[in-house]
Design a protein around this motif. Structure first.
Motif, PDB file in Angstrom:
ATOM      1  N   ASN A  17       0.821  -1.211   0.000  1.00 44.88           N
ATOM      2  CA  ASN A  17       0.000   0.000   0.000  1.00 44.88           C
ATOM      3  C   ASN A  17       0.860   1.268   0.000  1.00 44.88           C
ATOM      4  O   ASN A  17       0.583   2.236   0.711  1.00 44.88           O
ATOM      5  CB  ASN A  17      -0.960   0.006   1.196  1.00 44.88           C
ATOM      6  CG  ASN A  17      -1.984  -1.106   1.103  1.00 44.88           C
ATOM      7  OD1 ASN A  17      -2.465  -1.417   0.018  1.00 44.88           O
ATOM      8  ND2 ASN A  17      -2.294  -1.716   2.230  1.00 44.88           N
ATOM      9  N   ALA A  22      -0.169  -1.828  -4.400  1.00 42.28           N
ATOM     10  CA  ALA A  22      -1.284  -2.132  -3.500  1.00 42.28           C
ATOM     11  C   ALA A  22      -0.981  -3.352  -2.631  1.00 42.28           C
ATOM     12  O   ALA A  22      -0.778  -3.240  -1.429  1.00 42.28           O
ATOM     13  CB  ALA A  22      -2.561  -2.356  -4.302  1.00 42.28           C
ATOM     14  N   ARG A  97      -0.533   4.720  -0.092  1.00 40.68           N
ATOM     15  CA  ARG A  97      -1.417   4.618  -1.253  1.00 40.68           C
ATOM     16  C   ARG A  97      -2.725   5.347  -0.986  1.00 40.68           C
ATOM     17  O   ARG A  97      -3.349   5.168   0.069  1.00 40.68           O
ATOM     18  CB  ARG A  97      -1.684   3.145  -1.575  1.00 40.68           C
ATOM     19  CG  ARG A  97      -2.536   2.921  -2.831  1.00 40.68           C
ATOM     20  CD  ARG A  97      -2.635   1.441  -3.141  1.00 40.68           C
ATOM     21  NE  ARG A  97      -3.547   1.166  -4.230  1.00 40.68           N
ATOM     22  CZ  ARG A  97      -3.239   1.225  -5.519  1.00 40.68           C
ATOM     23  NH1 ARG A  97      -2.016   1.558  -5.869  1.00 40.68           N
ATOM     24  NH2 ARG A  97      -4.124   0.952  -6.449  1.00 40.68           N
ATOM     25  N   SER A  98      -3.150   6.174  -1.928  1.00 44.36           N
ATOM     26  CA  SER A  98      -4.384   6.940  -1.760  1.00 44.36           C
ATOM     27  C   SER A  98      -5.605   6.070  -2.030  1.00 44.36           C
ATOM     28  O   SER A  98      -5.514   5.018  -2.665  1.00 44.36           O
ATOM     29  CB  SER A  98      -4.386   8.143  -2.710  1.00 44.36           C
ATOM     30  OG  SER A  98      -4.329   7.709  -4.064  1.00 44.36           O
ATOM     31  N   GLY A  99      -6.747   6.516  -1.522  1.00 47.25           N
ATOM     32  CA  GLY A  99      -8.001   5.804  -1.766  1.00 47.25           C
ATOM     33  C   GLY A  99      -8.249   4.630  -0.854  1.00 47.25           C
ATOM     34  O   GLY A  99      -9.168   3.844  -1.082  1.00 47.25           O
ATOM     35  N   THR A 100      -7.446   4.475   0.186  1.00 47.24           N
ATOM     36  CA  THR A 100      -7.639   3.365   1.115  1.00 47.24           C
ATOM     37  C   THR A 100      -7.117   3.753   2.487  1.00 47.24           C
ATOM     38  O   THR A 100      -6.211   4.584   2.602  1.00 47.24           O
ATOM     39  CB  THR A 100      -6.900   2.103   0.626  1.00 47.24           C
ATOM     40  OG1 THR A 100      -7.031   1.067   1.603  1.00 47.24           O
ATOM     41  CG2 THR A 100      -5.422   2.376   0.423  1.00 47.24           C
ATOM     42  N   ASP A 101      -7.710   3.178   3.529  1.00 46.98           N
ATOM     43  CA  ASP A 101      -7.219   3.381   4.890  1.00 46.98           C
ATOM     44  C   ASP A 101      -6.398   2.191   5.375  1.00 46.98           C
ATOM     45  O   ASP A 101      -6.063   2.097   6.558  1.00 46.98           O
ATOM     46  CB  ASP A 101      -8.402   3.615   5.845  1.00 46.98           C
ATOM     47  CG  ASP A 101      -8.814   5.085   5.897  1.00 46.98           C
ATOM     48  OD1 ASP A 101      -8.020   5.931   5.444  1.00 46.98           O
ATOM     49  OD2 ASP A 101      -9.911   5.371   6.378  1.00 46.98           O
ATOM     50  N   ALA A 102      -6.103   1.267   4.463  1.00 44.00           N
ATOM     51  CA  ALA A 102      -5.296   0.110   4.835  1.00 44.00           C
ATOM     52  C   ALA A 102      -3.908   0.560   5.267  1.00 44.00           C
ATOM     53  O   ALA A 102      -3.380   1.574   4.800  1.00 44.00           O
ATOM     54  CB  ALA A 102      -5.197  -0.857   3.661  1.00 44.00           C
ATOM     55  N   LYS A 136      -6.720   6.390   9.440  1.00 42.73           N
ATOM     56  CA  LYS A 136      -8.157   6.267   9.688  1.00 42.73           C
ATOM     57  C   LYS A 136      -8.836   7.497   9.116  1.00 42.73           C
ATOM     58  O   LYS A 136      -8.468   8.626   9.462  1.00 42.73           O
ATOM     59  CB  LYS A 136      -8.441   6.139  11.183  1.00 42.73           C
ATOM     60  CG  LYS A 136      -9.907   5.839  11.504  1.00 42.73           C
ATOM     61  CD  LYS A 136     -10.092   5.603  12.990  1.00 42.73           C
ATOM     62  CE  LYS A 136     -11.538   5.239  13.304  1.00 42.73           C
ATOM     63  NZ  LYS A 136     -11.738   5.012  14.760  1.00 42.73           N
ATOM     64  N   LYS A 137      -9.786   7.251   8.242  1.00 43.33           N
ATOM     65  CA  LYS A 137     -10.514   8.332   7.576  1.00 43.33           C
ATOM     66  C   LYS A 137      -9.561   9.318   6.897  1.00 43.33           C
ATOM     67  O   LYS A 137      -9.728  10.545   6.957  1.00 43.33           O
ATOM     68  CB  LYS A 137     -11.414   9.065   8.570  1.00 43.33           C
ATOM     69  CG  LYS A 137     -12.518   8.188   9.145  1.00 43.33           C
ATOM     70  CD  LYS A 137     -13.409   8.964  10.096  1.00 43.33           C
ATOM     71  CE  LYS A 137     -14.515   8.073  10.654  1.00 43.33           C
ATOM     72  NZ  LYS A 137     -15.402   8.809  11.600  1.00 43.33           N
ATOM     73  N   GLN A 363      -2.484  -1.750 -10.631  1.00 42.08           N
ATOM     74  CA  GLN A 363      -1.622  -1.988  -9.477  1.00 42.08           C
ATOM     75  C   GLN A 363      -0.217  -2.358  -9.956  1.00 42.08           C
ATOM     76  O   GLN A 363      -0.052  -3.220 -10.819  1.00 42.08           O
ATOM     77  CB  GLN A 363      -2.180  -3.115  -8.600  1.00 42.08           C
ATOM     78  CG  GLN A 363      -3.547  -2.809  -8.018  1.00 42.08           C
ATOM     79  CD  GLN A 363      -4.040  -3.932  -7.121  1.00 42.08           C
ATOM     80  OE1 GLN A 363      -3.291  -4.849  -6.784  1.00 42.08           O
ATOM     81  NE2 GLN A 363      -5.310  -3.868  -6.735  1.00 42.08           N
TER      82      GLN A 363
END
Length: 459
Positions: A17, A22, A97-102, A136-137, A363
């Motif tokens: 990520n 990813a 990595r943008s678009g995820t909170d992982a 987170k968020k 990816q």
């Protein structure tokens, strides 16, 4: 030969990520015997993540902290990546990595006390650093960094060069404390001035006496030999004439560094952009080795890790085929990790550690040790998984060949289509093949076919 206790080299990078990457990805930086690879060449399309890989390696290099006498509640980790010293959360946020909170994570492994020619079964001390960015968020809520090491704590000398690398002017004093990896992150960052480096070494060897004079003279000789071998138009180290700094009120040819070339003796500053670029980062490597190992009789033989983005930048094809050999000769204890777009560089590196980064469904995916054949021709390389081109032919030739196949498979052709097919047959039969031996063979086949056709027509 004994292992070098000062040597420390990368052997692996893991990332998850991180920007375009990813899933969990791993870059292997070892040779087939499991030792640190002296050369790793990373290939891939523009924007797929090659520079990100180099930046992650650079910032995950280990830093050791003195934990003696520290209160337990304030005690830092004994080892952590250089990236852990980053105080700007925007940098860490941009890395994840943008678009995820992982969770975003990085981990590297290094090996110390080794040599590139060490026996494969020799055990060496291992070092690792790691970092996890928790979000987170869209906000970073925690950063955990640390590492492990066994044996002596050795920090590697890491030198990194970006695609915008260029030499500065009169900056040896000003750049002494500048991070040796700045060029990889900032296109405006300067490298050490090659001419001033030569002035300084020349002055030192003239000033010193006795054994120190001999050592200083050897250092200057080593840098001149490096430049003479890497720069194609310079035949001998003696062709580099150091006339000292230019002084106000004197003639231009009374100062500066002048270079004898096949086209005449010219100021070093007047050499082409390709020469200037290669001089900038190769002499920068040499100067930083000289400063990092001041007590060494030959600092160019000391260990370091050199990271170069687009190593083939401004290099003529003949130059691309020799640069690796020359750098290895003059920096035998340096680990090189580089990216390139050139099939010639790939061809020269088929016997080294290769990796390809591909875009698969949006990816980035790292393919370590892709299937290659060391004897491949250039046309075979560019149509392999290393570059992924469908053909080595020009696009208009490919379209003509595809049209010929299309017409050949059609059982009912109009008069104009038959005429078009005959023209395409003549065009394709006249195309050159991949090498002179193939060309001669095809000429013989075509001549034999023409004779057979003539005999059938006559009968």
């Amino acid at each position: 030969m004994k292992p070098n206790s000062k040597a420390i080299y990368f052997t692996m990078l893991e990332l998850e990520n991180i920007r375009s990457f990813a899933g969990l990805q791993r870059l292997d930086l070892r040779d087939p015997q499991g030792r640190p690879a002296q050369w790793t060449l990373i290939l891939g399309d523009n924007g797929v993540g090659k520079t990100t890989i180099l930046q992650c390696l650079t910032r995950m290099r280990p830093r050791y902290n003195d934990v003696s006498g520290q209160p337990s509640e304030q005690m830092p980790r004994a080892i952590e990546p250089e990236l852990a010293q980053e105080e700007d959360n925007a940098v860490l946020k941009a890395l994840a990595r943008s678009g995820t909170d992982a969770n975003a994570s990085l981990r590297v492994e290094l090996e110390t006390g080794t040599r590139f020619d060490s026996p494969a079964k020799t055990r060496h001390r291992l070092v690792s650093t790691r970092m996890t960015i928790r979000r987170k968020k869209g906000r970073i809520v925690d950063v955990d960094a640390g590492g492990d090491f066994k044996g002596a704590s050795v920090e590697p000398l890491v030198l990194a060069y970006g695609a915008g690398r260029h030499r500065g002017v009169g900056n040896l004093e000003r750049l002494t404390e500048v991070d040796s990896t700045a060029s990889l992150f900032d296109a405006s960052a300067e490298l050490f001035d090659t001419e001033e480096t030569l002035y300084r070494l020349d002055y030192i060897q003239l000033k010193e006496k006795g054994p120190r004079k001999k050592i200083a003279s050897q250092k200057l000789k080593g840098l001149k030999a490096l430049l003479a071998e890497i720069l194609p138009a310079i035949e001998r180290p003696e062709d580099i004439d150091i006339r000292g700094p230019r002084l106000p009120g004197t003639k231009d040819d009374n100062g500066g560094v002048w270079v004898k070339t096949p086209f005449g003796t010219v100021p070093m500053a007047d050499l082409s952009l390709g020469y200037q670029t290669v001089m900038a980062w190769t002499s920068d490597i040499a100067w930083r080795l000289l400063n990092h190992y001041p007590a060494s009789a030959n600092p160019l033989l000391e260990p370091a890790i050199v990271i170069v983005d687009e190593i083939d930048l401004h290099l003529h094809p003949q130059w691309q085929r020799t640069i690796r050999e020359h750098l290895t000769k003059h920096f035998p204890a340096v680990q090189f990790i580089a990216t390139a777009h050139s099939p010639l560089m790939a061809q020269d590196a088929l016997d080294t550690n290769l990796a390809v980064i591909r875009d698969i469904d949006g990816q980035a995916t790292i393919v370590s040790d892709p299937a290659v054949v060391k004897t491949w021709r250039l046309d075979q390389i560019i149509t392999s998984e290393l570059f992924g081109l469908s053909s080595a032919r020009p696009p208009d030739v490919e379209r003509a060949m595809s049209r010929r196949v299309e017409l050949s498979q059609n059982k009912e052709l109009s008069a104009s289509e038959k005429s078009e097919l005959r023209a395409l047959d003549r065009f394709v039969h006249g195309l050159p093949t991949t090498d002179s031996d193939d060309q001669k063979a095809m000429d013989i086949i075509r001549q034999a076919a023409a004779r057979l056709l003539s005999q059938r027509t006559a009968s």
